[in-house]
Design an enzyme around this catalytic site. Structure first.
Site, PDB file in Angstrom:
ATOM      1  N   HIS A 188       0.833  -1.212   0.000  1.00  0.00           N
ATOM      2  CA  HIS A 188       0.000   0.000   0.000  1.00  0.00           C
ATOM      3  C   HIS A 188       0.867   1.260   0.000  1.00  0.00           C
ATOM      4  O   HIS A 188       1.755   1.401   0.835  1.00  0.00           O
ATOM      5  CB  HIS A 188      -0.895  -0.029   1.251  1.00  0.00           C
ATOM      6  CG  HIS A 188      -1.949   1.030   1.277  1.00  0.00           C
ATOM      7  ND1 HIS A 188      -2.197   1.788   2.389  1.00  0.00           N
ATOM      8  CD2 HIS A 188      -2.818   1.453   0.332  1.00  0.00           C
ATOM      9  CE1 HIS A 188      -3.182   2.630   2.122  1.00  0.00           C
ATOM     10  NE2 HIS A 188      -3.581   2.450   0.889  1.00  0.00           N
ATOM     11  N   HIS A 230      -1.197  11.437  -1.806  1.00  0.00           N
ATOM     12  CA  HIS A 230      -2.493  10.946  -1.348  1.00  0.00           C
ATOM     13  C   HIS A 230      -3.488  12.071  -1.107  1.00  0.00           C
ATOM     14  O   HIS A 230      -4.625  12.042  -1.576  1.00  0.00           O
ATOM     15  CB  HIS A 230      -2.306  10.124  -0.063  1.00  0.00           C
ATOM     16  CG  HIS A 230      -3.591   9.575   0.477  1.00  0.00           C
ATOM     17  ND1 HIS A 230      -4.424  10.295   1.316  1.00  0.00           N
ATOM     18  CD2 HIS A 230      -4.203   8.387   0.291  1.00  0.00           C
ATOM     19  CE1 HIS A 230      -5.483   9.571   1.618  1.00  0.00           C
ATOM     20  NE2 HIS A 230      -5.377   8.402   1.010  1.00  0.00           N
TER      21      HIS A 230
HETATM   22  O1  G3P Z   1      -6.487   1.842  -3.292  1.00  0.00           O
HETATM   23  C1  G3P Z   1      -6.659   1.313  -2.031  1.00  0.00           C
HETATM   24  C2  G3P Z   1      -6.494   2.352  -0.953  1.00  0.00           C
HETATM   25  O2  G3P Z   1      -5.297   3.037  -1.155  1.00  0.00           O
HETATM   26  C3  G3P Z   1      -7.634   3.318  -0.911  1.00  0.00           C
HETATM   27  O3  G3P Z   1      -7.571   4.205   0.150  1.00  0.00           O
HETATM   28  O4  G3P Z   1      -7.146   6.414   1.121  1.00  0.00           O
HETATM   29  O5  G3P Z   1      -5.374   4.682   1.161  1.00  0.00           O
HETATM   30  O6  G3P Z   1      -5.979   5.797  -0.952  1.00  0.00           O
HETATM   31  P1  G3P Z   1      -6.457   5.330   0.374  1.00  0.00           P
HETATM   32 MG    MG Z   2      -4.637   4.744  -2.310  1.00  0.00          MG
END
Ligand code: G3P
Ligand code: MG
Length: 248
Positions: free
Chosen positions: A15, A57
């Site tokens: 992630h 992000h």
């Molecule tokens: O794409 C999965 C996840 O990254 C979505 O949430 O807020 O971490 O971008 P976020």
């Molecule tokens: Mg994400």
């Protein structure tokens, strides 16, 4: 229509590149993900004022760089001078904001599959979807494994679909919409990407029966990860690269 055959992706996705171990959405994070055995990374992409795709992000620069204010108001030249690593730890001081191009080149050169999350600056949903999809098509031209494009923004996803229909897409949802089948069909998605807390064996079965894949973010408890995978979850996004290992 079944599109589930278009899923060349591994079960474990790092992630934001390197999870908690590196500053999110930087090239350094991508290296950390790879060094922990991950063959796929997720990262968030938006547009600079001058329409260069880059990784971040939040709408604002404040949390993950030494800049302040709306990132989309800055040119890429300004963004490239910011420190996107010092907030994380001294080892990463000076790590620059990453361009989408640099991360794509790194991933392709190292056989790392990518989930490109289209994360538009608020108000620029459609143009961001179009620009990222066209950039992805160009960057991954001739690559064996195409990037998986996803977004919480249906406007961005629709724009990506129109711009580069051949690139696989996933609908990202905060909560499971009652009409998920209709939405997946409308955007010709291959997958539904859900909050892991909403995962059930029944939902996974239903998504598969409808001809789609399903992935869950963000799974940071090893037991939960094992359970979801045992239920047939196609992929999990994790920040815990050491404790939830694709090579274990
Ligand atoms: O794409 C999965 C996840 O990254 C979505 O949430 O807020 O971490 O971008 P976020
Ligand atoms: Mg994400």
């Amino acid at each position: 229509m079944s599109t589930s055959q278009n899923w060349p992706y591994p079960t474990h996705i790092a992630h934001r590149g390197g999870g908690r171990l590196a500053p999110e959405n930087t090239l350094a994070a991508m290296r950390v993900g790879r060094d922990h055995g991950f063959r796929m990374v997720e990262f968030d992409v938006k547009l600079s004022r001058d329409d260069i795709a880059f990784l971040l992000h939040d709408d604002d620069l404040d949390r993950t760089t030494d800049g302040k204010g709306l990132a989309g108001d800055r040119s890429f030249t300004e963004l490239a001078l910011l420190d996107a690593g010092g907030w994380h730890s001294p080892a990463y001081v000076g790590e620059p904001v990453a361009s989408f191009q640099a991360v794509a080149q790194y991933a392709i050169a190292n056989q790392i599959a990518c989930n490109v999350e289209i994360k538009p600056t608020t108000g620029r949903e459609a143009e961001t979807g179009t620009a990222i999809a066209l950039a992805a098509r160009n960057l991954w031209q001739g690559a064996t494994v195409p990037p998986l494009l996803s977004s919480f923004s249906e406007e961005s996803l629709a724009a990506a679909q129109a711009a580069a229909p051949e690139l696989p897409r996933a609908l990202l949802v905060e909560e499971i919409p009652a009409d998920w089948r209709e939405k997946l069909a409308k955007y010709e998605c291959v997958a539904l990407n859900i909050n892991q807390r909403d995962a059930t064996q029944a939902l996974i079965n239903d998504v598969h029966a409808a001809g789609y894949r399903i992935a869950a973010w963000t799974v940071n408890d090893p037991e939960r990860a094992a359970l979801l995978l045992s239920w047939g979850m196609d992929a999990i996004f994790t920040d815990e690269l050491a404790r939830i290992s694709p090579t274990a």
